[in-house]
Write an enzyme that holds these catalytic residues in place. Structure first.
Site, short mmCIF file in Angstrom:
data_model
loop_
_atom_site.label_atom_id
_atom_site.label_comp_id
_atom_site.label_asym_id
_atom_site.label_seq_id
_atom_site.Cartn_x
_atom_site.Cartn_y
_atom_site.Cartn_z
N ASP A 145 21.35 -3.47 22.00
CA ASP A 145 22.06 -3.54 23.25
C ASP A 145 22.14 -5.11 23.67
OD1 ASP A 145 19.01 -4.08 23.42
OD2 ASP A 145 19.38 -4.43 25.65
N ASP A 170 17.69 -1.84 17.30
CA ASP A 170 16.94 -2.74 18.07
C ASP A 170 15.69 -2.03 18.82
OD1 ASP A 170 16.26 -5.15 19.46
OD2 ASP A 170 17.98 -4.80 20.97
N ASP A 223 13.56 -3.43 22.36
CA ASP A 223 13.87 -3.45 23.76
C ASP A 223 15.33 -3.30 24.26
OD1 ASP A 223 11.46 -5.12 24.74
OD2 ASP A 223 11.72 -5.93 22.83
#
Length: 322
Positions: free
Chosen positions: A265, A62, A64
């Site tokens: 996250d 991922d 961000d």
């Protein structure tokens, strides 16, 4: 409103450019207890690599909160030069893809590396290598030439929603413009409504505005991220499906000697964690400094630990070929 709060952990202090949890005895105890279920991927690195011996590894990341810190202004979610170097180096030794909720063009610009594969809009906009056979059931891949002159396949399973998404984007910009701190981002096949900088007393108003607009768009739905509402098409596609598609495109599916690792996250990353867990064919690694339930196997505390994990992968690969 409850979903907005549960997806929005307390804002954290920054240390060395990365978000870290404030020091607290109770917090530390709770986190250590949580680590019993989701062990640190750094502390468990040898165990992970023992399982990786003799296998072809593929890495999915991922953006961000994983490669860059979560910041107040989403347009300034820059990754550090040291993180960029770590990603570049790991991509030299393992097939590596970024799967982000951002538009593919935007995350490409943030990362700035040509050694990777990119999937934007939560996997609804994928640029992948050209193979002689197209992944099953995906005959609508478009073959084109990228900026480096390489032939690639472009896969956009939500292409029919493009006009609809743009309409909703304009409506959301218009109706939220009086709410201080609200920001609406067009991510091509999804729209992100950021409320990180909005006073909590206005969160309910934002949620209601989004719901009211979507009453006219039954083929769109809302999902929750970290202080962001995501407006997405109602299709059977997510980051988990994107992982499967990329593995097939890379010639790494349906094989016992492949080890996919996904690091992320956010709630949207859970779809990828679940695909790997249910298929018993790889590891999900959750990036979090606060305890939460997940389909991941392992954890890393923040982007700085992600960078150390990537560096460790490179060192392991280099030592294994000596």
């Amino acid at each position: 409103m409850d979903a907005m709060k549960s997806s929005s952990p307390t804002h954290k202090k920054k240390t060395n450019g990365f978000n870290t949890e404030p020091a607290s005895t109770d917090t530390d105890v709770t986190y250590r207890t949580w680590l019993l279920k989701y062990p640190s991927a750094l502390e468990s690195f040898e165990q992970i690599m023992d399982y990786a011996k003799g296998k072809r590894m593929a890495l999915f990341l991922d953006y961000d909160g994983t490669l860059s810190p979560i910041v107040d202004n989403p347009d300034r979610a820059f990754m550090s030069n040291s993180m960029r170097a770590a990603v570049r180096n790991v991509a030299k030794v393992f097939p590596t893809a970024i799967i982000s909720g951002r538009s593919r063009d935007k995350v490409c610009n943030f990362v700035g590396l040509t050694e990777l594969y990119y999937a934007g809009s939560h996997g609804m906009d994928i640029m992948c290598p050209v193979r002689h056979s197209i992944p099953d059931g995906h005959q609508d891949c478009i073959r084109l030439t990228d900026k480096q002159g390489k032939e690639v396949n472009l896969f956009q399973p939500a292409s029919e929603f493009l006009h609809m998404i743009h309409e909703v984007f304009r409506s959301l910009v218009r109706c939220t413009q009086e709410i201080k701190g609200a920001e609406v981002e067009n991510n091509k096949f999804c729209v992100s409504v950021h409320y990180r900088n909005v006073d909590e007393k206005h969160w309910k108003t934002i949620a209601q505005l989004v719901d009211d607009i979507l009453k006219d768009y039954p083929r769109l739905r809302v999902t929750h991220g970290r202080k962001v509402l995501e407006v997405r098409p109602v299709i059977d596609w997510d980051k988990g499906k994107a992982v499967e598609f990329l593995l097939e495109s890379l010639g790494l599916s349906n094989s016992d000697d492949v080890l996919p690792i996904y690091v992320g996250d956010d709630r949207t990353d859970e779809d990828a964690f679940k695909v790997l867990r249910d298929g018993k064919r790889g590891y999900g690694i959750l990036v979090s400094s606060v305890p939460k339930d997940s389909n991941a196997f392992y954890s890393l505390r923040d982007p700085s630990e992600v960078m150390e994990f990537l560096k460790s992968l490179v060192m392991w690969k280099e030592s294994s070929v000596l």
